[in-house]
Design an enzyme around this catalytic site. Structure first.
Site, mmCIF file in Angstrom:
data_model
loop_
_atom_site.group_PDB
_atom_site.id
_atom_site.type_symbol
_atom_site.label_atom_id
_atom_site.label_comp_id
_atom_site.label_asym_id
_atom_site.label_seq_id
_atom_site.Cartn_x
_atom_site.Cartn_y
_atom_site.Cartn_z
ATOM 1 N N LYS A 65 16.685 -37.581 23.707
ATOM 2 C CA LYS A 65 15.422 -38.212 23.786
ATOM 3 C C LYS A 65 15.120 -38.487 25.246
ATOM 4 O O LYS A 65 15.838 -38.704 26.324
ATOM 5 C CB LYS A 65 15.444 -39.352 22.989
ATOM 6 C CG LYS A 65 16.457 -40.425 23.458
ATOM 7 C CD LYS A 65 15.922 -41.482 24.327
ATOM 8 C CE LYS A 65 16.597 -42.656 24.827
ATOM 9 N NZ LYS A 65 16.525 -42.915 26.122
ATOM 10 N N PRO B 102 23.551 -34.581 28.935
ATOM 11 C CA PRO B 102 24.387 -34.943 29.685
ATOM 12 C C PRO B 102 24.796 -36.418 29.339
ATOM 13 O O PRO B 102 23.913 -37.101 28.717
ATOM 14 C CB PRO B 102 23.317 -35.416 31.014
ATOM 15 C CG PRO B 102 22.051 -34.051 30.731
ATOM 16 C CD PRO B 102 22.180 -33.995 29.273
ATOM 17 N N VAL B 103 26.051 -36.457 29.715
ATOM 18 C CA VAL B 103 26.648 -38.121 29.510
ATOM 19 C C VAL B 103 26.063 -39.040 30.192
ATOM 20 O O VAL B 103 26.078 -38.852 31.541
ATOM 21 C CB VAL B 103 28.256 -37.611 29.464
ATOM 22 C CG1 VAL B 103 28.853 -39.119 29.016
ATOM 23 C CG2 VAL B 103 28.738 -36.850 28.226
ATOM 24 N N GLY C 106 20.956 -41.342 29.977
ATOM 25 C CA GLY C 106 19.582 -41.909 29.830
ATOM 26 C C GLY C 106 19.021 -41.206 28.662
ATOM 27 O O GLY C 106 17.821 -41.234 28.254
ATOM 28 N N SER D 98 24.214 -41.738 21.367
ATOM 29 C CA SER D 98 23.514 -42.443 20.073
ATOM 30 C C SER D 98 23.318 -41.412 19.095
ATOM 31 O O SER D 98 23.319 -41.544 17.985
ATOM 32 C CB SER D 98 22.556 -43.192 20.451
ATOM 33 O OG SER D 98 22.512 -44.113 21.430
ATOM 34 N N ALA D 99 22.851 -40.196 19.560
ATOM 35 C CA ALA D 99 22.634 -39.190 18.764
ATOM 36 C C ALA D 99 24.051 -38.723 18.066
ATOM 37 O O ALA D 99 23.770 -38.367 16.619
ATOM 38 C CB ALA D 99 22.010 -37.823 19.558
ATOM 39 N N ASP E 93 19.604 -47.526 20.515
ATOM 40 C CA ASP E 93 18.852 -46.173 20.263
ATOM 41 C C ASP E 93 19.420 -45.481 18.988
ATOM 42 O O ASP E 93 18.810 -44.494 18.633
ATOM 43 C CB ASP E 93 19.388 -45.150 21.558
ATOM 44 C CG ASP E 93 19.011 -45.703 22.986
ATOM 45 O OD1 ASP E 93 17.750 -46.612 22.831
ATOM 46 O OD2 ASP E 93 19.149 -45.165 23.852
#
Ligand code: ATP
Length: 368
Positions: free
Chosen positions: A47, A151-152, A155, A160-161, A199
């Site tokens: 996101k 990317p870890v 942001g 969370s996904a 999130d």
């Protein structure tokens, strides 16, 4: 739903630079385990935030937010499989051609930074669904594999996904294994999601099937981001972006701390009016607009109160924010990933290519 990030689409390959002509089969980090026919998978998108207004922290330390979450066409996957080893086990591979794979190949991301133990959001999500039913990990034998593309600590809420996908997979596993009589009501799964991170409730909605009543790929988040109002669209909000990942991660709490300190010193303005500008909603919901019109309505109204604090922590990001091919550059969430809003998908593709040729980790994408 598509599986691959824009960077991995076959038509991009002729333009890849020599450093990208890398054979992922040489490296076990690109290998997925062999799954049984019982394996189930869920795709989890990344996101960006098109609006992120942050208020003063409450007594519990949490900041009230008004945000516009927008899922993007960049996917990772969580796969749940049965195993004969009691408990929850985790593995992770990288998706070849993804931004995180590019970071890894350049030595800018170490997969060991994502601990595959009970601290991982995937493990915590599975354990939380079990706890909802008074079960413990030893009551099941579940293997969870993360095929990482986002990317870890970027942001983009990749962790969370993963957590959101795992909530759905674990609930489905308990139901299919006969350990629960019916699937857990969405409201309970949503509460579990909120307990894991601000999130996660949005990501839970974005991971659902598009025909599920709670599905949302764009939503206004309030509270700490967990109270969600889906944005209903007449047409698909066709906006094109280039996402530029950094060769480092940023800690979300550190960026919020930088905001608080800066505000206390008067360096950053107070939150003021936190509401979502009407233009942002119009760019997303307007009928019959083409990409360029939507993008030009949106561009001047994107807001991210965490941008200046993130730039303060990592000043080298600032020069990447402006690009002649982009209408607007901004930090995604708490950063460091930068989103460049392009006038249309063709411009985004060219821009991503140029940035990759210049050695950056860049991928063109659209909103979901
Ligand atoms: P957000 O935008 O929600 O703040 P982010 O995109 O900045 O999140 P994530 O990639 O979600 O950050 O992860 C943040 C931290 O969580 C990382 O430092 C990582 O070590 C840890 N983590 C735990 N589980 C996971 C996971 N499954 N995937 C990625 N990171 C994880």
């Amino acid at each position: 739903m598509s599986t691959a990030s824009a960077a991995s689409s076959p038509e991009m390959e002729p333009n890849m630079t020599a450093s990208r002509a890398f054979d992922p089969s040489d490296d076990p980090i690109f290998e997925e385990p062999v799954f049984t026919p019982e394996a189930r998978f869920i795709q989890a998108p990344g996101k960006i935030n098109l609006h992120l207004a942050v208020g003063e922290p409450a007594e519990n330390g949490y900041h009230p937010l008004v945000t516009v979450f927008a899922a993007v066409e960049m996917w990772e996957e969580v796969i749940a499989d049965v195993t004969n080893k009691p408990g929850i086990t985790l593995t992770m591979s990288l998706v070849a051609g993804s931004l995180v794979a590019d970071q890894y190949q350049a030595g800018a991301f170490d997969p060991a930074d994502v601990a595959l133990d009970e601290t991982n959001l995937v493990y915590r999500a599975a354990a939380a669904v079990l706890a909802e039913h008074k079960l413990v990990p030893e009551d099941i034998a579940l293997h969870l594999h993360i095929a990482k593309a986002i990317p870890v600590a970027g942001g983009m809420a990749g962790g969370s996904a993963d957590a959101a996908a795992t909530i759905l997979l674990t609930d489905n596993h308990l139901y299919e294994a006969g350990l629960i009589d019916e699937p857990t009501p969405f409201e309970r799964l949503d509460a579990i999601a909120a307990s894991l991170g601000a999130d996660v409730p949005f990501m839970l909605r974005a991971c659902l099937d598009a025909d599920h009543p709670e599905y949302a790929s764009i939503a206004v988040g309030t509270g700490v981001g967990e109270k969600l109002e889906p944005i209903k669209r007449h047409d698909k909000a066709d906006l094109a972006f280039v996402l530029v990942a950094a060769p480092f991660g940023l800690s979300t709490p550190a960026v919020f701390r930088a905001l608080d300190e800066g505000r206390a010193q008067g360096v950053y303005p107070e939150a003021g009016d936190m509401s979502v500008p009407e233009e942002v909603l119009r760019a997303l919901t307007g009928k019959g607009m083409n990409q360029q019109v939507r993008a030009s309505i949106l561009a001047p109204h994107v807001r991210n109160d965490l941008q200046e604090p993130a730039l303060n922590v990592r000043p080298e990001l600032r020069e990447r924010l402006s690009n002649p091919l982009a209408l607007r550059g901004f930090i995604s969430g708490s950063g460091p990933t930068i989103a460049l809003l392009a006038p249309n998908s063709a411009a985004a593709m060219i821009l991503a290519m140029e940035l990759r040729e210049a050695g950056l980790f860049a991928a063109d994408t659209t909103l979901l």
